[in-house]
Design a protein around this motif. Structure first.
Motif, PDB file in Angstrom:
ATOM      1  N   VAL A 245      48.349  41.709  20.042  1.00  8.48           N
ATOM      2  CA  VAL A 245      49.816  41.796  19.999  1.00  8.48           C
ATOM      3  C   VAL A 245      50.241  42.992  19.157  1.00  8.48           C
ATOM      4  N   ARG A 246      49.551  43.205  18.046  1.00  6.75           N
ATOM      5  CA  ARG A 246      49.914  44.349  17.197  1.00  6.75           C
ATOM      6  C   ARG A 246      49.638  45.664  17.920  1.00  6.75           C
ATOM      7  N   ARG A 247      48.578  45.682  18.709  1.00  3.17           N
ATOM      8  CA  ARG A 247      48.278  46.867  19.509  1.00  3.17           C
ATOM      9  C   ARG A 247      49.435  47.171  20.475  1.00  3.17           C
ATOM     10  N   LYS A 248      49.982  46.148  21.098  1.00  3.66           N
ATOM     11  CA  LYS A 248      51.136  46.342  21.981  1.00  3.66           C
ATOM     12  C   LYS A 248      52.354  46.801  21.185  1.00  3.66           C
ATOM     13  N   ALA A 249      52.511  46.257  19.992  1.00  2.26           N
ATOM     14  CA  ALA A 249      53.661  46.648  19.165  1.00  2.26           C
ATOM     15  C   ALA A 249      53.574  48.122  18.782  1.00  2.26           C
ATOM     16  N   ILE A 250      52.365  48.619  18.527  1.00  5.02           N
ATOM     17  CA  ILE A 250      52.194  50.037  18.201  1.00  5.02           C
ATOM     18  C   ILE A 250      52.676  50.901  19.357  1.00  5.02           C
ATOM     19  N   ASP A 251      52.235  50.578  20.555  1.00  7.27           N
ATOM     20  CA  ASP A 251      52.689  51.328  21.723  1.00  7.27           C
ATOM     21  C   ASP A 251      54.199  51.227  21.892  1.00  7.27           C
ATOM     22  N   SER A 252      54.725  50.031  21.687  1.00  5.96           N
ATOM     23  CA  SER A 252      56.156  49.820  21.881  1.00  5.96           C
ATOM     24  C   SER A 252      56.973  50.608  20.870  1.00  5.96           C
ATOM     25  N   TYR A 450      62.169  34.842  16.584  1.00  2.49           N
ATOM     26  CA  TYR A 450      61.624  35.395  17.826  1.00  2.49           C
ATOM     27  C   TYR A 450      62.633  35.229  18.958  1.00  2.49           C
ATOM     28  N   GLN A 451      63.228  34.062  19.043  1.00  2.00           N
ATOM     29  CA  GLN A 451      64.177  33.814  20.117  1.00  2.00           C
ATOM     30  C   GLN A 451      65.453  34.634  19.935  1.00  2.00           C
ATOM     31  N   ALA A 452      65.831  34.913  18.691  1.00  2.00           N
ATOM     32  CA  ALA A 452      66.996  35.766  18.455  1.00  2.00           C
ATOM     33  C   ALA A 452      66.724  37.185  18.954  1.00  2.00           C
ATOM     34  N   PHE A 453      65.515  37.685  18.713  1.00  6.36           N
ATOM     35  CA  PHE A 453      65.170  39.013  19.222  1.00  6.36           C
ATOM     36  C   PHE A 453      65.066  39.010  20.746  1.00  6.36           C
ATOM     37  N   ALA A 454      64.576  37.909  21.313  1.00 10.45           N
ATOM     38  CA  ALA A 454      64.537  37.801  22.774  1.00 10.45           C
ATOM     39  C   ALA A 454      65.949  37.825  23.351  1.00 10.45           C
ATOM     40  N   ARG A 491      62.607  45.714  22.024  1.00  9.76           N
ATOM     41  CA  ARG A 491      61.340  45.196  22.543  1.00  9.76           C
ATOM     42  C   ARG A 491      60.240  45.288  21.493  1.00  9.76           C
ATOM     43  N   ALA A 492      60.206  46.392  20.768  1.00  3.81           N
ATOM     44  CA  ALA A 492      59.207  46.528  19.707  1.00  3.81           C
ATOM     45  C   ALA A 492      59.430  45.485  18.621  1.00  3.81           C
ATOM     46  N   ALA A 493      60.684  45.248  18.263  1.00  2.00           N
ATOM     47  CA  ALA A 493      60.989  44.229  17.255  1.00  2.00           C
ATOM     48  C   ALA A 493      60.582  42.842  17.727  1.00  2.00           C
ATOM     49  N   LEU A 494      60.698  42.588  19.019  1.00  2.84           N
ATOM     50  CA  LEU A 494      60.290  41.290  19.561  1.00  2.84           C
ATOM     51  C   LEU A 494      58.788  41.081  19.401  1.00  2.84           C
ATOM     52  N   LEU A 495      57.997  42.117  19.611  1.00  3.05           N
ATOM     53  CA  LEU A 495      56.547  42.002  19.425  1.00  3.05           C
ATOM     54  C   LEU A 495      56.199  41.790  17.956  1.00  3.05           C
ATOM     55  N   ASP A 496      56.894  42.481  17.069  1.00  3.63           N
ATOM     56  CA  ASP A 496      56.672  42.248  15.637  1.00  3.63           C
ATOM     57  C   ASP A 496      57.012  40.805  15.269  1.00  3.63           C
ATOM     58  N   ALA A 497      58.072  40.279  15.858  1.00  2.00           N
ATOM     59  CA  ALA A 497      58.445  38.889  15.594  1.00  2.00           C
ATOM     60  C   ALA A 497      57.388  37.930  16.119  1.00  2.00           C
ATOM     61  N   GLN A 498      56.756  38.271  17.223  1.00  5.72           N
ATOM     62  CA  GLN A 498      55.684  37.422  17.752  1.00  5.72           C
ATOM     63  C   GLN A 498      54.502  37.390  16.798  1.00  5.72           C
TER      64      GLN A 498
END
Length: 661
Positions: A245-252, A450-454, A491-498
């Motif tokens: 997940v963090r790897r995806k957040a880096i890209d995002s 997480y749901q707030a960012f979604a 979207r990046a913030a949503l991944l960080d929240a995950q």
């Protein structure tokens, strides 16, 4: 063969590059290696001695793309906001962002001696000490990147606003940017001192500077193979779950950085041409600064977690070179990369990373979760989701809002097991109750965050339709670029929240004494949000500890009532502004001076979405604080031998976060 040997064999196999692997240019696929010093053979043959030509005789074509933050990739199908006649832009990926930021080891007031990670680890054979060195090394590396970008931001601020340097707002912004450079310089010095202390070399050589780039590609843990017959440490379980997940957040975050740079470029050009919109330019600068810092934070955490994992599975006899080969790409380069017109090195294309990933699910899976919140009525007008709470009394308003925000409607599917607060406290000793309850409410807050960012992602995704409808209006092209940047940031913030939610589930499961090899616990009790009746038996002893705790409960709820009003009003205001934006109308000064200062109705709506998210996060934070105040009061009031089930009844009205659809 012992388990340690098996572990290192698997990790080394994970780094073996495949035969005939081709470069994949766009970020939705596997990332390139952390090192970018190698030019693929095909590129080297097609462009012989290119680096020498560009160094000695820089190109002078004015049509050349000026930004160093762009690299060829396929058009993103989600980028629907660019003007019709625009050409696809070329973007850089995470390794190239880092390569540019770490290119000059000594710049400004930063001085030191280049130090590789292998040389740093060679100072000791103690594995725990080596891990501390690795963490300090990546702290220093992150500080260097922050320093470079702080200097870059100060320079860009002058470039875009030089003609308006004497405006009061501009003077303040430039002073703040200079302070950011000093803060970053101080952070580098502190990180150098930390690493020097661990190396025991402060009197031997100058302060160190990290010369190795962190890894930002996929990382294959081979978790199931390595731990097929032994129990992994708890921390390793968490790292295994969060790395991907963090790897995806880096890209995002990298995508968001490039989008913010695009927004800054278009907004800055508009400001230079018209001399208006300084507030928008400065707000865009703040977005860029925020995304850069978030990117660096994720890169640092990613590499520190990789180090923890690799050191845990490597055999005791592994050398420093072997350990480093499990962390980053270490193959030296035989070619200097080319330089651009300014003389700085330009990252070259490279083959696929030496650390490979397990076959992943679709990269956007976390972002494609079904969002059930409805932000548009059937007639096409947006309605405030919480508009019906305007006429509800304050205490009940808090309860209803908390219930809506803690309704589990779109959490990521991570295989967790729902558990109520009472279930989490079963079998927990009285001395551990506070820790378990604190972990429970923290996890509950992370789920709602997480749901707030979604929700924010969904709200922003509804705005492109407005941009398309108003595309012929003045300033809409630039506003569309700013909207695209905001969407990527969300979207990046949503991944960080995950990531934060996974960590909170892990902490709750561990605090409750449950097995970590089983599904982790997902909190399923809604926090207490109604007024908590504080006993008046302590009156006459107004300064007793219990009385003070009771006062804190009352004050926390009073603050919560104000927070709830802020969320509801922000939600209603957002809906009104979006409806105005559909017609192309801007709010007048009587309604909101801040709204009227935005350059376009689309910017007004975009800012309103962000403001509602900020208000929601503040409410959730204070709701957790309110429940912790109740816990401390109850534990101080009720006897220690009260049963866990009875204690839960004193803390919260039993309500589940899951509802029938």
């Amino acid at each position: 063969m012992n388990f340690a040997a098996i572990g290192i064999i698997w990790c080394l196999l994970a780094q073996a590059p495949g035969e005939g692997e081709q470069f994949e240019p766009h970020m939705r696929r596997k990332a390139p290696p952390a090192q970018l010093d190698e030019i693929p053979d095909a590129d080297r043959e097609a462009t012989p001695a290119r680096h020498e030509a560009e160094t000695d005789d820089p190109p002078s074509d004015d049509a050349e793309v000026s930004s160093r933050y762009r690299k060829a990739r396929e058009p993103d199908p989600d980028e629907r906001l660019a003007p019709v006649d625009s050409t696809p832009k070329q973007k850089l990926r995470p390794p190239e962002l880092l390569a540019e930021a770490l290119e000059r080891l000594q710049e400004g007031a930063v001085v030191g001696e280049p130090l590789t990670l292998q040389a740093a680890l060679a100072r000791t054979n103690d594995r725990q000490h080596q891990l501390r060195i690795a963490h300090a090394y990546w702290n220093l590396c992150a500080a260097q990147v922050d320093h470079h970008w702080a200097r870059n931001q100060l320079q860009m601020l002058g470039d875009f606003t030089g003609a308006q340097a004497n405006l009061p707002g501009m003077k303040s912004a430039r002073a703040s940017a200079r302070a950011d450079v000093r803060d970053a310089q101080l952070a580098v010095a502190q990180a150098q001192a930390e690493l020097s202390d661990l190396l025991g070399s402060r009197l031997e050589i100058g302060p160190p500077l990290a010369s190795d780039r962190p890894h930002v590609g996929d990382y294959n843990t081979h978790y199931n193979s390595i731990f097929s017959s032994r129990v992994p440490p708890p921390r390793i379980r968490l790292i295994h779950r969060t790395l991907s997940v963090r790897r995806k957040a880096i890209d995002s975050h990298a995508e968001a950085i490039v989008a913010a740079l695009d927004a800054l470029e278009s907004t800055g050009e508009e400001f230079r041409d018209r001399g208006q919109g300084l507030a928008t330019v400065l707000a865009t600068f703040e977005q860029l600064k925020h995304e850069r810092r978030a990117f660096v934070a994720d890169v640092r955490a990613y590499n520190q977690e990789i180090a923890e994992y690799a050191f845990a599975v490597a055999p005791a006899e592994a050398t420093g070179a072997t350990l480093v080969s499990m962390l980053i790409k270490t193959k030296p380069s035989s070619n200097d990369p080319p330089r651009n017109r300014s003389g700085s090195r330009v990252p070259t294309r490279a083959g696929r990373g030496t650390l490979t990933a397990d076959s992943a699910e679709a990269e956007e899976a976390a972002l494609a979760a079904a969002h059930t919140a409805n932000f548009r009525a059937d007639d096409g007008d947006d309605l405030g989701v919480y508009q019906g709470l305007l006429d509800v009394d304050a205490p009940e308003r808090v309860q209803k809002l908390a219930s809506l925000l803690h309704w589990d409607r779109n959490l990521p599917s991570d295989g967790s097991e729902p558990a109520t607060l009472a279930e989490c406290l079963r079998g927990v000793a009285p001395a551990q109750r506070l820790n378990v309850i604190a972990a429970f409410w923290k996890a509950r807050e992370q789920a709602a965050r997480y749901q707030a960012f979604a929700d924010q992602v969904e709200q922003l995704n509804a705005l492109p339709a407005i941009a398309i409808g108003l595309r012929d209006r003045p300033g809409m092209a630039e506003a569309s670029v700013r909207l695209q940047a905001s969407r990527k940031m969300a979207r990046a913030a949503l991944l960080d929240a995950q990531i934060e939610f996974l960590g909170a589930e892990f902490a709750l499961t561990a605090a409750a004494g449950r097995r970590l090899d089983q599904p982790w616990l997902a909190p399923a009790t809604v926090p207490q949000s109604g007024r908590y009746i504080v006993s008046s038996a302590g009156h006459g002893r107004q300064h007793s500890p219990t009385a003070r705790l009771g006062d804190l409960v009352r004050l926390q709820h009073e603050k919560l009532e104000e927070r709830a009003d802020g969320v509801i009003q922000a939600d209603v205001h957002r809906a009104e502004l979006i409806n105005l934006a559909r017609t192309g109308a801007k709010p007048n000064h009587a309604e909101s001076t801040a709204d009227a200062e935005e350059p376009t109705p689309l910017d007004v709506a975009r800012r309103a979405v962000s403001q509602q998210n900020l208000e929601t996060l503040a409410f959730l934070r204070d709701l957790t604080g309110y429940n912790m105040a109740i816990v401390r009061y109850a534990l101080a009031t009720w006897p220690q031998n009260i049963s866990n089930d009875e204690l839960v009844k004193k803390l919260v009205i039993a309500r589940n976060t899951r509802r029938d659809t």
